[in-house]
Motif scaffolding. Structure first.
Motif, PDB file in Angstrom:
ATOM      1  N   ALA A 355       0.841  -1.216   0.000  1.00 27.78           N
ATOM      2  CA  ALA A 355       0.000   0.000   0.000  1.00 27.78           C
ATOM      3  C   ALA A 355       0.869   1.256   0.000  1.00 27.78           C
ATOM      4  CB  ALA A 355      -0.919  -0.009   1.220  1.00 27.78           C
ATOM      5  N   ALA A 356       1.997   1.197   0.717  1.00 23.04           N
ATOM      6  CA  ALA A 356       2.876   2.370   0.841  1.00 23.04           C
ATOM      7  C   ALA A 356       3.514   2.769  -0.486  1.00 23.04           C
ATOM      8  CB  ALA A 356       3.962   2.083   1.874  1.00 23.04           C
ATOM      9  N   VAL A 357       3.634   1.796  -1.388  1.00 21.47           N
ATOM     10  CA  VAL A 357       4.234   2.094  -2.701  1.00 21.47           C
ATOM     11  C   VAL A 357       3.356   3.098  -3.465  1.00 21.47           C
ATOM     12  CG1 VAL A 357       4.761   1.065  -4.949  1.00 21.47           C
ATOM     13  CG2 VAL A 357       5.484  -0.093  -2.847  1.00 21.47           C
ATOM     14  N   PHE A 358       2.047   3.075  -3.142  1.00 17.85           N
ATOM     15  CA  PHE A 358       1.123   3.987  -3.820  1.00 17.85           C
ATOM     16  C   PHE A 358       0.921   5.227  -2.941  1.00 17.85           C
ATOM     17  CE2 PHE A 358       0.276  -0.315  -5.154  1.00 17.85           C
ATOM     18  CZ  PHE A 358       0.298  -0.200  -6.531  1.00 17.85           C
ATOM     19  N   PRO A 359       1.506   6.366  -3.329  1.00 16.97           N
ATOM     20  CA  PRO A 359       1.459   7.547  -2.456  1.00 16.97           C
ATOM     21  C   PRO A 359       0.053   8.077  -2.229  1.00 16.97           C
ATOM     22  CG  PRO A 359       2.449   8.064  -4.595  1.00 16.97           C
ATOM     23  CD  PRO A 359       2.256   6.592  -4.558  1.00 16.97           C
ATOM     24  N   ALA A 360      -0.906   7.657  -3.062  1.00 20.31           N
ATOM     25  CA  ALA A 360      -2.278   8.159  -2.911  1.00 20.31           C
ATOM     26  C   ALA A 360      -2.835   7.851  -1.527  1.00 20.31           C
ATOM     27  CB  ALA A 360      -3.180   7.542  -3.985  1.00 20.31           C
ATOM     28  N   PHE A 361      -2.427   6.723  -0.923  1.00 19.31           N
ATOM     29  CA  PHE A 361      -2.953   6.376   0.398  1.00 19.31           C
ATOM     30  C   PHE A 361      -2.540   7.428   1.431  1.00 19.31           C
ATOM     31  CE2 PHE A 361      -3.084   2.036  -1.442  1.00 19.31           C
ATOM     32  CZ  PHE A 361      -4.438   1.807  -1.247  1.00 19.31           C
ATOM     33  N   GLY A 367      -9.583  11.691   3.978  1.00 27.21           N
ATOM     34  CA  GLY A 367     -10.752  10.887   3.636  1.00 27.21           C
ATOM     35  C   GLY A 367     -10.675   9.504   4.246  1.00 27.21           C
ATOM     36  N   PHE A 368      -9.467   8.944   4.272  1.00 27.64           N
ATOM     37  CA  PHE A 368      -9.299   7.586   4.801  1.00 27.64           C
ATOM     38  C   PHE A 368      -9.638   7.533   6.287  1.00 27.64           C
ATOM     39  CE2 PHE A 368      -6.760   4.439   7.043  1.00 27.64           C
ATOM     40  CZ  PHE A 368      -7.204   3.286   6.438  1.00 27.64           C
ATOM     41  N   VAL A 369      -9.207   8.555   7.019  1.00 29.61           N
ATOM     42  CA  VAL A 369      -9.460   8.588   8.461  1.00 29.61           C
ATOM     43  C   VAL A 369     -10.973   8.624   8.736  1.00 29.61           C
ATOM     44  CG1 VAL A 369      -9.207  10.040  10.516  1.00 29.61           C
ATOM     45  CG2 VAL A 369      -7.233   9.563   9.089  1.00 29.61           C
ATOM     46  N   GLY A 370     -11.705   9.369   7.905  1.00 32.58           N
ATOM     47  CA  GLY A 370     -13.163   9.415   8.047  1.00 32.58           C
ATOM     48  C   GLY A 370     -13.790   8.060   7.738  1.00 32.58           C
ATOM     49  N   LEU A 371     -13.270   7.399   6.715  1.00 24.20           N
ATOM     50  CA  LEU A 371     -13.770   6.072   6.324  1.00 24.20           C
ATOM     51  C   LEU A 371     -13.553   5.060   7.449  1.00 24.20           C
ATOM     52  CD1 LEU A 371     -14.898   4.718   3.690  1.00 24.20           C
ATOM     53  CD2 LEU A 371     -12.571   3.945   3.267  1.00 24.20           C
ATOM     54  N   TYR A 372     -12.387   5.152   8.031  1.00 21.91           N
ATOM     55  CA  TYR A 372     -11.985   4.279   9.138  1.00 21.91           C
ATOM     56  C   TYR A 372     -12.979   4.414  10.307  1.00 21.91           C
ATOM     57  CZ  TYR A 372      -8.745   2.891  12.907  1.00 21.91           C
ATOM     58  OH  TYR A 372      -8.154   2.317  13.987  1.00 21.91           O
ATOM     59  N   GLY A 373     -13.331   5.665  10.642  1.00 21.54           N
ATOM     60  CA  GLY A 373     -14.281   5.907  11.721  1.00 21.54           C
ATOM     61  C   GLY A 373     -15.677   5.441  11.356  1.00 21.54           C
ATOM     62  N   THR A 374     -16.069   5.660  10.093  1.00 17.31           N
ATOM     63  CA  THR A 374     -17.417   5.272   9.658  1.00 17.31           C
ATOM     64  C   THR A 374     -17.614   3.765   9.771  1.00 17.31           C
ATOM     65  OG1 THR A 374     -17.400   7.121   8.106  1.00 17.31           O
ATOM     66  CG2 THR A 374     -19.055   5.423   7.739  1.00 17.31           C
TER      67      THR A 374
END
Lengths: 460, 66
Positions: A355-361, A367-374
């Protein structure tokens, strides 16, 4: 046996039982722990992303002030009271209500999300490690890696972090404890130096240069995707899995009183206020000095405090990624009985490194942090509803434990329905993630009570 | 040894804290500030191991969930 070792073994002994009074700790222990834990690798990414999202300075100051206060109140009045009365880990508390297999499923979701969070932190560390190699940093909108060197450095950093998580977690835990106060001071120093580099002498000058930075980053326009409400919701819910999601039951079960929940002020206003602002100012200074709008922490920290900044980014990314990979490994191991912890930790590390190879993460962290909480926080509503509302509504508390079921379908559907609807709105309709955390949490709690009544899980 | 380490550790943190302000108010140059911050970092890590104990809460071994 040393006192610490003895204490550890006693703690482990009470994993599935109430903590005895002699093991309880005063609030002082929690202040330091939260301040250190929330000044981490993610902070280097989140602050600059506010600038790139075009958030005004007033909205950052006020939005974070109110949002962090709401987060503290959530810890204090939602999580800590249950933790100090039940004194159980989230894992065991949820198992009593939801059943063993459903907890494993929830844990798997947790583990997978952890891998991506750890991946973002490996990317953060790699940006600092890459500086001596003149690594060309990926652009902000990049999805794929921009060079072979970037991939090699990410793979090397990921391999080291995964190996250490697999074989030497205790040492990293101790190292993180040592690094925490140092990191907080370096974060603060980064902010002070960045303000100096911005050459401002008043609030209006700071506002002007902030707006100029947004304008430069957005190619001449000033567009914002986050106002006061969005910043406030983000600050409130970026750790929602821990407070309203009840993950920190595991921490506060050691607290003598629920008032220890106030200790989260240390984490919120040091890590999620001072550190985010400092990191945001670092990007503004970088834009002014180098005209680069790429929010990669390594070069940003190097520009303000030199090599100490590079070390801080590496340490911050490493000490965040390491326990995250370790915990993801434990989650995978729970799903696959018979596998070793080492092999599962290395599997989690491999997923995180890919996953780290793709800088988009890393660049889509807001957005990811919000998804994680949802996805994760709604399970906390089940515990909340079961604890406070089951008996008054005539529902049997701890249903799975009483019935011996491995999956409580009332919990399963109460969790899946709001989460699935939220994911549809986020993924298909493109709506913002942090709008959905609270509605999902409330819906999950209400559905749990309704389904429990409908399925005849009443007491008597 | 522990007392000396603790003293040196606190001094290094204070230097780390004050140097950015010294730079902010033009009392030291950028190179001096970054050099002092790096030196303080080295001193902190060399001394902190002797007096900062293990983290007490939470213990991950006992809680396989986040």
């Amino acid at each position: 046996m040393s006192e610490e070792k003895q204490s550890e073994s006693v703690c482990s002994e009470y994993e599935r039982e109430r903590i005895p009074d002699k093991q309880l700790k005063g609030s002082g222990k929690f202040w330091g722990m939260y301040a250190g834990e929330h000044a981490a690798g993610t902070e280097f990414m989140i602050g600059p992303l506010f600038l790139l999202a075009g958030v005004s300075l007033q909205n950052i100051f006020w939005g974070l002030l109110v949002g962090n206060l709401l987060a503290v109140l959530s810890w204090r009045y939602v999580c800590a009271p249950i933790a100090t009365q039940a004194r159980l880990t989230l894992y065991f508390h949820l198992e009593k209500i939801a059943g063993k297999d459903l907890v494993k499923l929830y844990n798997l979701a947790n583990g997978v999300l952890f891998c991506f969070l750890a991946g973002a932190m490996i990317t953060v560390s790699a940006t600092a490690v890459g500086i001596p190699f003149n690594l060309e940093m990926p652009a902000f909108d990049a999805i794929y890696p921009n060079s072979v060197t970037f991939v090699v450095i990410v793979l090397a950093v990921g391999a080291v972090i995964s190996a250490v998580a697999g074989i030497g977690y205790d040492a990293v835990s101790k190292f993180a404890n040592i690094a925490a106060p140092w990191m907080v001071v370096v974060f603060f120093g980064c902010g002070v130096v960045a303000l100096k580099q911005l050459e401002i002498s008043s609030w209006s000058e700071l506002q002007a240069i902030w707006t100029e930075s947004i304008q430069f980053a957005q190619g001449g326009e000033v567009r914002t995707s986050m106002g006061f409400l969005e910043v406030m919701l983000f600050a409130w819910f970026c750790n929602s899995a821990m407070h309203i999601g009840m993950s920190d039951l595991s921490v506060f079960r050691f607290a003598k009183k629920a008032s220890s929940g106030w200790a989260t002020i240390g984490g919120m206003y040091v890590g999620h206020y001072m550190a985010w602002l400092a990191a945001a100012f670092m990007l503004a200074a970088q834009i002014k000095l180098t005209q680069s709008t790429i929010p990669v922490p390594g070069p940003m920290a190097y520009n303000v405090v030199g090599i100490a900044g590079i070390i801080c980014v590496v340490v911050a990314g490493w000490t965040t990624a390491n326990p995250t990979i370790y915990r993801a490994g434990l989650a995978f191991q729970a799903m696959l009985p018979g596998t070793s912890r080492l092999s599962m930790t290395l599997l989690a590390g491999t997923v995180a490194t890919i996953a780290a190879v793709f800088p988009a993460f890393a660049f889509k962290l807001l957005g990811f942090v919000g998804l994680y909480g949802t996805i994760l926080a709604p399970m906390g509503a089940v515990i909340f509803a079961d604890w406070y509302l089951s008996k008054p509504l005539g529902i049997i508390p701890n249903q799975a434990e009483v019935s011996g079921k491995r999956i409580n379908k009332s919990v399963l559907f109460a969790w899946l329905i709001p989460v699935a609807l939220s994911l549809y709105c986020i993924m298909v309709l493109g709506m913002t993630t942090w709008y959905f955390v609270l509605p999902s949490w409330i819906a999950c709690g209400i559905l749990f009570l309704i389904f429990s009544r409908l399925r005849g899980q009443q007491s008597g | 040894m522990k007392k000396i380490s603790k003293l040196l550790g606190y001094v290094s943190l204070w230097v780390l804290f004050l140097m950015p302000f010294a730079y902010f108010f033009d009392l030291v140059g950028f190179t001096a500030m970054t050099g002092a911050m790096l030196a303080s970092t080295v001193v902190w890590y060399l001394t902190a191991f002797f007096w900062i104990g293990d983290p007490q809460v939470p213990n991950l071994e006992e809680d396989p969930l986040l």
